[in-house]
Design a protein around this motif. Structure first.
Motif, PDB file in Angstrom:
ATOM      1  N   THR A 153       0.924  -0.855  -0.022  1.00 50.61           N
ATOM      2  CA  THR A 153      -0.472  -0.235   0.192  1.00 50.61           C
ATOM      3  C   THR A 153       0.943   0.932  -0.036  1.00 50.61           C
ATOM      4  OG1 THR A 153      -0.193   0.035   2.644  1.00 50.61           O
ATOM      5  CG2 THR A 153      -1.859  -1.029   1.597  1.00 50.61           C
ATOM      6  N   GLU A 154       1.874   1.245  -0.383  1.00 49.08           N
ATOM      7  CA  GLU A 154       2.759   1.903  -0.463  1.00 49.08           C
ATOM      8  C   GLU A 154       2.301   3.297  -1.485  1.00 49.08           C
ATOM      9  OE1 GLU A 154       3.901  -0.405  -1.079  1.00 49.08           O
ATOM     10  OE2 GLU A 154       4.754  -1.849   0.431  1.00 49.08           O
ATOM     11  N   LYS A 155       2.144   3.117  -2.663  1.00 56.69           N
ATOM     12  CA  LYS A 155       1.721   4.337  -3.386  1.00 56.69           C
ATOM     13  C   LYS A 155       0.101   4.713  -2.921  1.00 56.69           C
ATOM     14  CE  LYS A 155       1.432   0.719  -6.745  1.00 56.69           C
ATOM     15  NZ  LYS A 155       1.428   0.710  -8.174  1.00 56.69           N
ATOM     16  N   TYR A 156      -0.533   4.521  -1.872  1.00 53.44           N
ATOM     17  CA  TYR A 156      -2.014   4.610  -1.442  1.00 53.44           C
ATOM     18  C   TYR A 156      -1.808   5.292  -0.023  1.00 53.44           C
ATOM     19  CZ  TYR A 156      -2.322   1.119  -5.516  1.00 53.44           C
ATOM     20  OH  TYR A 156      -2.396   0.415  -6.095  1.00 53.44           O
ATOM     21  N   HIS A 157      -3.176   6.012   0.375  1.00 51.54           N
ATOM     22  CA  HIS A 157      -3.261   6.618   1.157  1.00 51.54           C
ATOM     23  C   HIS A 157      -4.119   5.789   1.966  1.00 51.54           C
ATOM     24  CE1 HIS A 157      -1.963  10.771   0.932  1.00 51.54           C
ATOM     25  NE2 HIS A 157      -2.545  10.756  -0.442  1.00 51.54           N
ATOM     26  N   ARG A 158      -3.919   5.343   3.389  1.00 51.59           N
ATOM     27  CA  ARG A 158      -3.916   3.883   3.728  1.00 51.59           C
ATOM     28  C   ARG A 158      -5.748   3.950   5.452  1.00 51.59           C
ATOM     29  NH1 ARG A 158      -2.051   1.312   8.231  1.00 51.59           N
ATOM     30  NH2 ARG A 158      -1.939  -1.567   7.939  1.00 51.59           N
ATOM     31  N   LEU A 159      -6.195   4.138   4.906  1.00 52.73           N
ATOM     32  CA  LEU A 159      -7.599   3.488   6.468  1.00 52.73           C
ATOM     33  C   LEU A 159      -7.526   2.733   6.704  1.00 52.73           C
ATOM     34  CD1 LEU A 159      -8.637   5.603   8.126  1.00 52.73           C
ATOM     35  CD2 LEU A 159     -10.598   5.696   6.534  1.00 52.73           C
ATOM     36  N   PRO A 160      -6.547   2.098   7.370  1.00 50.39           N
ATOM     37  CA  PRO A 160      -7.138   0.551   8.032  1.00 50.39           C
ATOM     38  C   PRO A 160      -9.081   0.731   9.015  1.00 50.39           C
ATOM     39  CG  PRO A 160      -5.451   1.135   9.092  1.00 50.39           C
ATOM     40  CD  PRO A 160      -5.995   2.359   8.424  1.00 50.39           C
ATOM     41  N   LEU A 161      -9.832  -0.656   8.158  1.00 52.92           N
ATOM     42  CA  LEU A 161     -11.353  -0.552   8.779  1.00 52.92           C
ATOM     43  C   LEU A 161     -10.967  -1.287   9.968  1.00 52.92           C
ATOM     44  CD1 LEU A 161     -12.909  -1.483   5.598  1.00 52.92           C
ATOM     45  CD2 LEU A 161     -12.414   0.504   6.506  1.00 52.92           C
ATOM     46  N   PRO A 162     -12.331  -0.986  10.944  1.00 48.00           N
ATOM     47  CA  PRO A 162     -12.954  -1.970  11.980  1.00 48.00           C
ATOM     48  C   PRO A 162     -12.474  -3.040  12.459  1.00 48.00           C
ATOM     49  CG  PRO A 162     -14.510  -0.692  11.253  1.00 48.00           C
ATOM     50  CD  PRO A 162     -13.445  -0.431   9.967  1.00 48.00           C
ATOM     51  N   ARG A 163     -13.227  -4.007  11.661  1.00 52.79           N
ATOM     52  CA  ARG A 163     -13.065  -5.388  11.623  1.00 52.79           C
ATOM     53  C   ARG A 163     -11.635  -6.096  11.277  1.00 52.79           C
ATOM     54  NH1 ARG A 163     -18.911  -5.280  10.398  1.00 52.79           N
ATOM     55  NH2 ARG A 163     -17.926  -6.836   8.422  1.00 52.79           N
ATOM     56  N   LYS A 164     -11.280  -7.200  11.549  1.00 54.05           N
ATOM     57  CA  LYS A 164      -9.622  -7.758  11.160  1.00 54.05           C
ATOM     58  C   LYS A 164     -10.339  -9.245   9.988  1.00 54.05           C
ATOM     59  CE  LYS A 164      -6.531  -6.850  14.211  1.00 54.05           C
ATOM     60  NZ  LYS A 164      -5.138  -7.015  15.188  1.00 54.05           N
ATOM     61  N   GLU A 165     -10.008  -9.197   9.376  1.00 53.91           N
ATOM     62  CA  GLU A 165     -10.184 -10.498   8.925  1.00 53.91           C
ATOM     63  C   GLU A 165      -9.652 -11.933   9.352  1.00 53.91           C
ATOM     64  OE1 GLU A 165     -12.017 -10.886   6.345  1.00 53.91           O
ATOM     65  OE2 GLU A 165     -12.390  -8.304   6.025  1.00 53.91           O
ATOM     66  N   VAL A 166     -10.507 -12.571   9.474  1.00 55.23           N
ATOM     67  CA  VAL A 166      -9.673 -14.189  10.119  1.00 55.23           C
ATOM     68  C   VAL A 166      -9.159 -15.317   9.322  1.00 55.23           C
ATOM     69  CG1 VAL A 166      -9.796 -15.817  11.623  1.00 55.23           C
ATOM     70  CG2 VAL A 166     -10.599 -13.434  12.254  1.00 55.23           C
ATOM     71  N   VAL A 268      -8.364  -2.722   4.393  1.00 53.64           N
ATOM     72  CA  VAL A 268      -8.370  -1.236   4.511  1.00 53.64           C
ATOM     73  C   VAL A 268      -8.692  -0.539   3.228  1.00 53.64           C
ATOM     74  CG1 VAL A 268      -6.175  -1.263   5.410  1.00 53.64           C
ATOM     75  CG2 VAL A 268      -5.711  -1.854   3.428  1.00 53.64           C
ATOM     76  N   PHE A 269      -8.880   0.444   3.605  1.00 56.89           N
ATOM     77  CA  PHE A 269      -9.916   1.924   2.599  1.00 56.89           C
ATOM     78  C   PHE A 269      -8.371   2.349   2.385  1.00 56.89           C
ATOM     79  CE2 PHE A 269     -11.529   5.863   1.566  1.00 56.89           C
ATOM     80  CZ  PHE A 269     -12.699   5.841   0.971  1.00 56.89           C
ATOM     81  N   VAL A 270      -8.172   2.286   0.913  1.00 62.83           N
ATOM     82  CA  VAL A 270      -7.304   3.144  -0.268  1.00 62.83           C
ATOM     83  C   VAL A 270      -7.641   4.295  -1.007  1.00 62.83           C
ATOM     84  CG1 VAL A 270      -5.794   1.163   0.994  1.00 62.83           C
ATOM     85  CG2 VAL A 270      -6.549   1.374  -1.775  1.00 62.83           C
ATOM     86  N   TRP A 271      -6.926   4.855  -1.464  1.00 66.30           N
ATOM     87  CA  TRP A 271      -7.149   5.966  -2.635  1.00 66.30           C
ATOM     88  C   TRP A 271      -6.239   6.649  -2.802  1.00 66.30           C
ATOM     89  CZ3 TRP A 271      -8.140   7.102   2.445  1.00 66.30           C
ATOM     90  CH2 TRP A 271      -7.833   7.990   3.200  1.00 66.30           C
ATOM     91  N   LYS A 272      -5.381   6.524  -4.057  1.00 63.41           N
ATOM     92  CA  LYS A 272      -3.995   6.697  -4.858  1.00 63.41           C
ATOM     93  C   LYS A 272      -3.621   8.355  -4.500  1.00 63.41           C
ATOM     94  CE  LYS A 272      -1.326   6.358  -9.203  1.00 63.41           C
ATOM     95  NZ  LYS A 272      -1.684   6.211 -10.513  1.00 63.41           N
ATOM     96  N   LYS A 273      -1.861   7.774  -3.922  1.00 65.85           N
ATOM     97  CA  LYS A 273      -1.485   9.233  -3.571  1.00 65.85           C
ATOM     98  C   LYS A 273      -1.134  10.404  -4.761  1.00 65.85           C
ATOM     99  CE  LYS A 273       1.254   8.039   0.194  1.00 65.85           C
ATOM    100  NZ  LYS A 273       1.962   6.821   0.977  1.00 65.85           N
ATOM    101  N   HIS A 274      -1.300  11.525  -4.258  1.00 65.21           N
ATOM    102  CA  HIS A 274      -1.066  12.840  -5.615  1.00 65.21           C
ATOM    103  C   HIS A 274      -2.367  12.375  -6.072  1.00 65.21           C
ATOM    104  CE1 HIS A 274       2.740  12.268  -3.024  1.00 65.21           C
ATOM    105  NE2 HIS A 274       2.848  11.543  -3.480  1.00 65.21           N
ATOM    106  N   ARG A 275      -3.153  12.587  -6.378  1.00 65.84           N
ATOM    107  CA  ARG A 275      -4.220  12.695  -7.409  1.00 65.84           C
ATOM    108  C   ARG A 275      -5.182  13.514  -7.408  1.00 65.84           C
ATOM    109  NH1 ARG A 275      -8.132   7.627  -9.538  1.00 65.84           N
ATOM    110  NH2 ARG A 275      -9.527   9.027 -10.397  1.00 65.84           N
ATOM    111  N   VAL A 276      -5.427  14.448  -8.045  1.00 65.30           N
ATOM    112  CA  VAL A 276      -6.046  15.579  -7.950  1.00 65.30           C
ATOM    113  C   VAL A 276      -8.100  14.172  -7.949  1.00 65.30           C
ATOM    114  CG1 VAL A 276      -8.084  17.275  -8.495  1.00 65.30           C
ATOM    115  CG2 VAL A 276      -5.095  17.383  -8.795  1.00 65.30           C
TER     116      VAL A 276
END
Length: 293
Positions: A153-166, A268-276
């Motif tokens: 996820t290095e290329k993205y902004h990263r937001l962890p979601l609350p529930r873990k995946e087992v 993780v909820f992600v969106w691309k860095k440096h994108r308008v």
């Protein structure tokens, strides 16, 4: 005078009692009494006559109440009209990539709330593997995405979601191993496996088992879980994946067995860095951040 002062005064006039008005406004009685005193001092005239524990409007008070009603009504109407205009102006489209996982319903709940606020917005959901979703996100074909770790996820902004995946193993209920409540590393060695085709989950299981990917008995790979359950039920192999995915497809005779020690990762909820982004996409990202940060 501030709008708040007009609301305070109007409520006192309606109830004719400081205590009841304070309760309706959800503030303390001394605070409301102080506000009324400051209003009367500011206007240099009494607004109420106090008779038998009840407040009676003076002529100036009756005049101010009429003006307060007009001001409050105009303010509320303006706010409502502005909200409607914002909903009409805030339109557009958002493309969302989403893996199969237990957090899929999280996306649905936030999207439902967002579309309720902005009914002019349309959306598209693209479901696939993390690799396919990442490729489309990089190419600008998707605006945002939900991925399952482990995933780069290095290329993205990263937001962890609350529930873990087992993570665990899907097996057929008629298989001998289905009697286990959990599976330990020794149970995996030699077990015919159907693995996700991405290298990250394969390495995740190999590291957990204290071995290498090459030493795992991998019969085959899959990208989406839709078809893997038939393979499991026909004893082609046991499938490594996350809990909850089978509920979105079929139950059949498939059983999910967790690992011990457990393996769990975040979606993780992600969106691309440096994108308008468009206003709609930025608004959806902000809604996700407000919900989970």
């Amino acid at each position: 005078m501030e709008l708040r002062s007009y609301r305070y005064f109007w409520t006192i006039a309606e109830y004719g009692n400081i205590t009841k008005a304070a309760q309706a406004l959800h503030i303390t009685q001394p605070t409301l009494s102080r506000q009324l005193k400051e209003m009367e001092e500011e206007l240099a005239t009494p607004l109420f006559i106090r008779e038998n524990k009840r407040l009676i409007l003076t002529d100036a008070g009756r005049y101010l109440k009429q003006r307060a009603e007009e001001i409050i009504e105009l303010t509320e109407r303006t706010e409502q009209e502005f909200l409607h205009q914002r909903q009409e102006l805030f339109s557009g489209h958002i493309s969302i990539g989403c893996i199969e996982g237990d957090n899929s319903d999280t996306l649905a709940m936030i999207l439902e709330e967002f579309l309720s606020d902005y009914p002019q917005v349309t959306f598209n959901i693209f479901s696939n593997t993390s690799d396919e979703i990442s490729d489309k996100l990089d190419a600008g074909l998707l605006d945002v995405a939900i991925l399952i770790e482990p995933v780069p996820t290095e290329k993205y902004h990263r937001l962890p979601l609350p529930r873990k995946e087992v993570w665990g193993i899907w097996v057929d209920q008629t298989a001998f191993i289905s009697q286990n409540k959990v599976l330990k590393p020794k149970d995996i060695i030699g077990l015919p496996l159907i693995m996700p085709q991405r290298p990250e989950p394969q390495k995740l299981l190999a590291d957990w088992a204290g071995t290498t990917i090459d030493e795992l008995n991998i019969r085959g790979n899959f990208n989406l879980s839709f078809n893997v359950f038939s393979l499991v039920e026909n004893h082609i192999g046991a499938a490594f994946g996350i809990s909850g995915v089978e509920l979105h497809h079929r139950t059949g005779t498939t059983k999910f067995i967790p690992l011990d020690p457990p393996i769990s990762t975040y979606s993780v909820f992600v969106w691309k860095k440096h994108r308008v982004n468009s206003a709609v996409v930025d608004g959806f990202i902000k809604r996700m951040q407000e919900s989970f940060q």
